[in-house]
Design a protein around this motif. Structure first.
Motif, PDB file in Angstrom:
ATOM      1  N   TYR A   1      26.101 102.693  76.428  1.00  0.00           N
ATOM      2  CA  TYR A   1      24.885 103.159  77.082  1.00  0.00           C
ATOM      3  C   TYR A   1      23.984 103.804  76.030  1.00  0.00           C
ATOM      4  O   TYR A   1      24.402 104.022  74.881  1.00  0.00           O
ATOM      5  CB  TYR A   1      25.187 104.091  78.251  1.00  0.00           C
ATOM      6  CG  TYR A   1      26.034 105.291  77.955  1.00  0.00           C
ATOM      7  CD1 TYR A   1      27.417 105.226  78.062  1.00  0.00           C
ATOM      8  CD2 TYR A   1      25.454 106.503  77.599  1.00  0.00           C
ATOM      9  CE1 TYR A   1      28.203 106.328  77.807  1.00  0.00           C
ATOM     10  CE2 TYR A   1      26.226 107.615  77.349  1.00  0.00           C
ATOM     11  CZ  TYR A   1      27.597 107.526  77.448  1.00  0.00           C
ATOM     12  OH  TYR A   1      28.365 108.633  77.192  1.00  0.00           O
ATOM     13  N   GLY A   2      22.747 104.076  76.416  1.00  0.00           N
ATOM     14  CA  GLY A   2      21.730 104.477  75.445  1.00  0.00           C
ATOM     15  C   GLY A   2      22.130 105.624  74.545  1.00  0.00           C
ATOM     16  O   GLY A   2      21.925 105.589  73.329  1.00  0.00           O
ATOM     17  N   LEU A   3      22.720 106.667  75.142  1.00  0.00           N
ATOM     18  CA  LEU A   3      23.064 107.850  74.348  1.00  0.00           C
ATOM     19  C   LEU A   3      24.118 107.515  73.290  1.00  0.00           C
ATOM     20  O   LEU A   3      24.045 107.986  72.152  1.00  0.00           O
ATOM     21  CB  LEU A   3      23.577 108.956  75.277  1.00  0.00           C
ATOM     22  CG  LEU A   3      23.805 110.321  74.639  1.00  0.00           C
ATOM     23  CD1 LEU A   3      22.513 110.862  74.050  1.00  0.00           C
ATOM     24  CD2 LEU A   3      24.369 111.304  75.648  1.00  0.00           C
TER      25      LEU A   3
ATOM     26  N   GLY B   1      16.908 109.191  73.186  1.00  0.00           N
ATOM     27  CA  GLY B   1      15.646 108.895  73.857  1.00  0.00           C
ATOM     28  C   GLY B   1      14.657 108.135  73.004  1.00  0.00           C
ATOM     29  O   GLY B   1      13.642 107.653  73.489  1.00  0.00           O
TER      30      GLY B   1
ATOM     31  N   SER C   1      22.240  93.503  79.444  1.00  0.00           N
ATOM     32  CA  SER C   1      22.573  94.801  80.034  1.00  0.00           C
ATOM     33  C   SER C   1      22.969  94.639  81.491  1.00  0.00           C
ATOM     34  O   SER C   1      22.652  93.630  82.129  1.00  0.00           O
ATOM     35  CB  SER C   1      21.378  95.748  79.916  1.00  0.00           C
ATOM     36  OG  SER C   1      20.280  95.244  80.649  1.00  0.00           O
TER      37      SER C   1
ATOM     38  N   TRP D   1      24.124  97.329  85.160  1.00  0.00           N
ATOM     39  CA  TRP D   1      24.316  98.678  85.690  1.00  0.00           C
ATOM     40  C   TRP D   1      25.806  98.996  85.745  1.00  0.00           C
ATOM     41  O   TRP D   1      26.616  98.124  86.062  1.00  0.00           O
ATOM     42  CB  TRP D   1      23.732  98.803  87.109  1.00  0.00           C
ATOM     43  CG  TRP D   1      22.248  98.871  87.140  1.00  0.00           C
ATOM     44  CD1 TRP D   1      21.397  97.909  87.594  1.00  0.00           C
ATOM     45  CD2 TRP D   1      21.424  99.936  86.674  1.00  0.00           C
ATOM     46  NE1 TRP D   1      20.099  98.308  87.440  1.00  0.00           N
ATOM     47  CE2 TRP D   1      20.080  99.547  86.888  1.00  0.00           C
ATOM     48  CE3 TRP D   1      21.682 101.177  86.106  1.00  0.00           C
ATOM     49  CZ2 TRP D   1      19.008 100.361  86.546  1.00  0.00           C
ATOM     50  CZ3 TRP D   1      20.605 101.996  85.756  1.00  0.00           C
ATOM     51  CH2 TRP D   1      19.294 101.590  85.978  1.00  0.00           C
TER      52      TRP D   1
ATOM     53  N   LYS E   1      28.103 106.655  92.969  1.00  0.00           N
ATOM     54  CA  LYS E   1      27.382 107.801  92.400  1.00  0.00           C
ATOM     55  C   LYS E   1      27.720 109.107  93.116  1.00  0.00           C
ATOM     56  O   LYS E   1      27.637 110.179  92.523  1.00  0.00           O
ATOM     57  CB  LYS E   1      25.875 107.555  92.420  1.00  0.00           C
ATOM     58  CG  LYS E   1      25.290 107.254  93.763  1.00  0.00           C
ATOM     59  CD  LYS E   1      23.831 106.883  93.605  1.00  0.00           C
ATOM     60  CE  LYS E   1      23.255 106.387  94.915  1.00  0.00           C
ATOM     61  NZ  LYS E   1      21.878 105.933  94.792  1.00  0.00           N
ATOM     62  N   HIS E   2      28.114 109.007  94.371  1.00  0.00           N
ATOM     63  CA  HIS E   2      28.467 110.235  95.093  1.00  0.00           C
ATOM     64  C   HIS E   2      29.812 110.772  94.634  1.00  0.00           C
ATOM     65  O   HIS E   2      30.001 111.970  94.493  1.00  0.00           O
ATOM     66  CB  HIS E   2      28.479 109.982  96.593  1.00  0.00           C
ATOM     67  CG  HIS E   2      27.155 109.480  97.097  1.00  0.00           C
ATOM     68  ND1 HIS E   2      25.978 110.112  96.818  1.00  0.00           N
ATOM     69  CD2 HIS E   2      26.833 108.386  97.827  1.00  0.00           C
ATOM     70  CE1 HIS E   2      24.978 109.446  97.373  1.00  0.00           C
ATOM     71  NE2 HIS E   2      25.470 108.386  97.988  1.00  0.00           N
TER      72      HIS E   2
ATOM     73  N   GLY F   1      29.226 111.973  91.079  1.00  0.00           N
ATOM     74  CA  GLY F   1      28.288 113.096  90.988  1.00  0.00           C
ATOM     75  C   GLY F   1      27.157 112.859  89.995  1.00  0.00           C
ATOM     76  O   GLY F   1      26.510 113.788  89.534  1.00  0.00           O
ATOM     77  N   ARG F   2      26.912 111.626  89.642  1.00  0.00           N
ATOM     78  CA  ARG F   2      25.803 111.290  88.743  1.00  0.00           C
ATOM     79  C   ARG F   2      25.361 109.849  89.007  1.00  0.00           C
ATOM     80  O   ARG F   2      26.144 109.052  89.529  1.00  0.00           O
ATOM     81  CB  ARG F   2      26.205 111.446  87.274  1.00  0.00           C
ATOM     82  CG  ARG F   2      27.321 110.505  86.848  1.00  0.00           C
ATOM     83  CD  ARG F   2      27.548 110.528  85.348  1.00  0.00           C
ATOM     84  NE  ARG F   2      28.660 109.675  84.973  1.00  0.00           N
ATOM     85  CZ  ARG F   2      28.601 108.360  84.834  1.00  0.00           C
ATOM     86  NH1 ARG F   2      27.463 107.738  85.062  1.00  0.00           N
ATOM     87  NH2 ARG F   2      29.651 107.645  84.503  1.00  0.00           N
ATOM     88  N   PRO F   3      24.118 109.535  88.651  1.00  0.00           N
ATOM     89  CA  PRO F   3      23.656 108.156  88.848  1.00  0.00           C
ATOM     90  C   PRO F   3      24.327 107.208  87.854  1.00  0.00           C
ATOM     91  O   PRO F   3      24.821 107.663  86.815  1.00  0.00           O
ATOM     92  CB  PRO F   3      22.149 108.237  88.568  1.00  0.00           C
ATOM     93  CG  PRO F   3      21.838 109.635  88.214  1.00  0.00           C
ATOM     94  CD  PRO F   3      23.092 110.411  88.093  1.00  0.00           C
ATOM     95  N   PRO F   4      24.329 105.913  88.148  1.00  0.00           N
ATOM     96  CA  PRO F   4      24.940 104.960  87.207  1.00  0.00           C
ATOM     97  C   PRO F   4      24.132 104.835  85.925  1.00  0.00           C
ATOM     98  O   PRO F   4      22.924 105.064  85.916  1.00  0.00           O
ATOM     99  CB  PRO F   4      24.938 103.643  87.982  1.00  0.00           C
ATOM    100  CG  PRO F   4      23.902 103.793  89.021  1.00  0.00           C
ATOM    101  CD  PRO F   4      23.809 105.248  89.345  1.00  0.00           C
ATOM    102  N   ARG F   5      24.823 104.500  84.844  1.00  0.00           N
ATOM    103  CA  ARG F   5      24.154 104.265  83.564  1.00  0.00           C
ATOM    104  C   ARG F   5      23.899 102.769  83.386  1.00  0.00           C
ATOM    105  O   ARG F   5      24.500 101.940  84.060  1.00  0.00           O
ATOM    106  CB  ARG F   5      25.034 104.754  82.410  1.00  0.00           C
ATOM    107  CG  ARG F   5      25.209 106.243  82.360  1.00  0.00           C
ATOM    108  CD  ARG F   5      26.146 106.606  81.225  1.00  0.00           C
ATOM    109  NE  ARG F   5      26.208 108.041  81.052  1.00  0.00           N
ATOM    110  CZ  ARG F   5      27.343 108.729  80.975  1.00  0.00           C
ATOM    111  NH1 ARG F   5      28.499 108.112  81.052  1.00  0.00           N
ATOM    112  NH2 ARG F   5      27.317 110.038  80.815  1.00  0.00           N
ATOM    113  N   ARG F   6      23.024 102.467  82.465  1.00  0.00           N
ATOM    114  CA  ARG F   6      22.771 101.074  82.103  1.00  0.00           C
ATOM    115  C   ARG F   6      23.548 100.798  80.823  1.00  0.00           C
ATOM    116  O   ARG F   6      23.378 101.499  79.824  1.00  0.00           O
ATOM    117  CB  ARG F   6      21.273 100.862  81.869  1.00  0.00           C
ATOM    118  CG  ARG F   6      20.880  99.421  81.665  1.00  0.00           C
ATOM    119  CD  ARG F   6      20.543  98.759  82.963  1.00  0.00           C
ATOM    120  NE  ARG F   6      20.153  97.370  82.762  1.00  0.00           N
ATOM    121  CZ  ARG F   6      19.913  96.542  83.746  1.00  0.00           C
ATOM    122  NH1 ARG F   6      20.026  96.935  84.999  1.00  0.00           N
ATOM    123  NH2 ARG F   6      19.565  95.306  83.507  1.00  0.00           N
TER     124      ARG F   6
ATOM    125  N   TYR G   1      24.618  98.326  77.646  1.00  0.00           N
ATOM    126  CA  TYR G   1      24.124  97.225  76.806  1.00  0.00           C
ATOM    127  C   TYR G   1      25.275  96.655  75.975  1.00  0.00           C
ATOM    128  O   TYR G   1      26.172  97.392  75.567  1.00  0.00           O
ATOM    129  CB  TYR G   1      23.039  97.725  75.845  1.00  0.00           C
ATOM    130  CG  TYR G   1      21.770  98.149  76.517  1.00  0.00           C
ATOM    131  CD1 TYR G   1      20.706  97.267  76.668  1.00  0.00           C
ATOM    132  CD2 TYR G   1      21.619  99.449  77.004  1.00  0.00           C
ATOM    133  CE1 TYR G   1      19.530  97.662  77.282  1.00  0.00           C
ATOM    134  CE2 TYR G   1      20.453  99.854  77.631  1.00  0.00           C
ATOM    135  CZ  TYR G   1      19.414  98.960  77.758  1.00  0.00           C
ATOM    136  OH  TYR G   1      18.252  99.349  78.380  1.00  0.00           O
TER     137      TYR G   1
END
Lengths: 223, 102
Positions: free
Chosen positions: B19-21, B32, B49, B51, B56-57, B60-65, B67
């Motif tokens: 993922y990006g980070l 970023g 890429s 998802w 997510k529930h 406790g966080r949204p999914p990452r993208r 690559y």
């Protein structure tokens, strides 16, 4: 192209001036959860469902009066106990989260607690929770509380504002994908790191937008 | 140079998804700052890429993208990196101090 850039800058400035005002209605609280499913609102789903589940509570020996007291001063133990007592509570809680996410996508910004509660109306699963039941009105008890319920801390609102601004530089068709992607990245960081991440994104957003637009304009990969 | 650093980060583990980070850390770039590069590389067909598949529930966080290098990328990137390095061989014209002109 230059007119488009000017339009984007004007829109960005407008949003920057509006967004903080919308957030200021919420009191910024320390340790306030900052992601789509804010803890306070998650809990609210449980409090509301409890008002309609008085039969279930009564069957395990919880009197309405005690429940009313708990509603006035809710705590994590109470929520945990309700989760254990009420098999349907998790389904209701999940529905509240889904509603928050839907609202977020529709509004293009984090919803306030009031907006989340308002969205219960018309929902076949959640609307009954707003009606008085066994002398306790979930909505009546909850509504005054949400006005001062902090959902997003100041740092989280800063991140969200920067991400939304950065997304404005992208073509409309790509905004939602990248906004979600950036939110996913920021969610795993501490607030300060997320703010820096969002600032870096914002600085390079025009370049990201250009890369996407070159593809659209010339019909070939931007290299 | 940043583009080369991003490509080198992917080539270090060509079969893995990042993922990006993770990419920015591996490339030594500011978090970023790599999205214009990822966008270009994905448009060029060198990256693909998807998802992250999570609840997510529950997380406790949204999914990452995520690559990863595409098949085309795995074939073309090593060659492109080699060519880029050859262009920057010692003695070639450069304004950078290590290039020898300043």
């Amino acid at each position: 192209m230059s007119l488009e850039v000017v339009a984007i800058v004007v829109i960005a400035c407008l949003i920057a001036s509006i967004a903080p005002r919308a957030g200021e209605r919420l009191r910024s609280g320390e340790g306030a959860p900052g992601r789509p499913a804010g803890g306070k609102v998650r809990d609210a789903g449980i409090f509301l469902c409890s008002s309609d589940c008085a039969d279930g509570l009564a069957s395990v020996g919880v009197a309405t009066r005690e429940m009313r007291l708990d509603l006035d001063s809710p705590g994590p133990e109470f929520v945990r106990a309700l989760n254990e007592m009420l098999p349907g509570a998790n389904a209701l809680k999940k529905r509240v989260w889904d509603l928050q996410d839907e609202l977020w996508e529709r509004l293009g910004r984090p919803p306030t607690a009031q907006e989340v509660v308002a969205s219960f109306e018309g929902d076949p699963l959640l609307e009954p929770m707003l009606k008085p039941s066994h002398g306790v009105s979930g909505g009546a008890v909850f509504a005054p509380r949400v006005e001062s319920t902090p959902i997003f801390s100041r740092a989280d609102r800063t991140v969200e504002r920067r991400l939304s601004l950065a997304a404005l530089f992208l073509p409309a068709a790509n905004r939602e994908r990248y906004r979600r992607e950036w939110q996913g990245e920021a969610a795993g960081m501490p607030s300060a790191a997320a703010a820096q991440f969002a600032l870096n994104l914002l600085i390079r957003a025009p370049r990201s937008g250009l890369a996407l637009r070159l593809r659209r304009i010339f019909g070939r990969a931007a290299t | 140079m940043p583009t080369r650093a991003v490509l080198a980060a992917f080539m270090a583990r060509p079969a893995d998804e990042h993922y990006g980070l993770e990419v920015s850390e591996a490339a030594g770039l500011a978090p970023g700052s790599i999205y214009p590069i990822l966008i270009r590389l994905e448009q060029y067909g060198w990256l693909e890429s998807r998802w992250e598949d999570i609840d997510k529930h529950a997380e406790g966080r949204p999914p990452r993208r995520y690559y990863r290098l595409s098949e085309k990328g795995a074939q073309d990137v090593p060659l492109a990196l080699t060519r880029a390095n050859e262009r920057r061989r010692p003695g070639s014209a450069s304004l950078r101090p290590q290039g020898g002109l300043m």
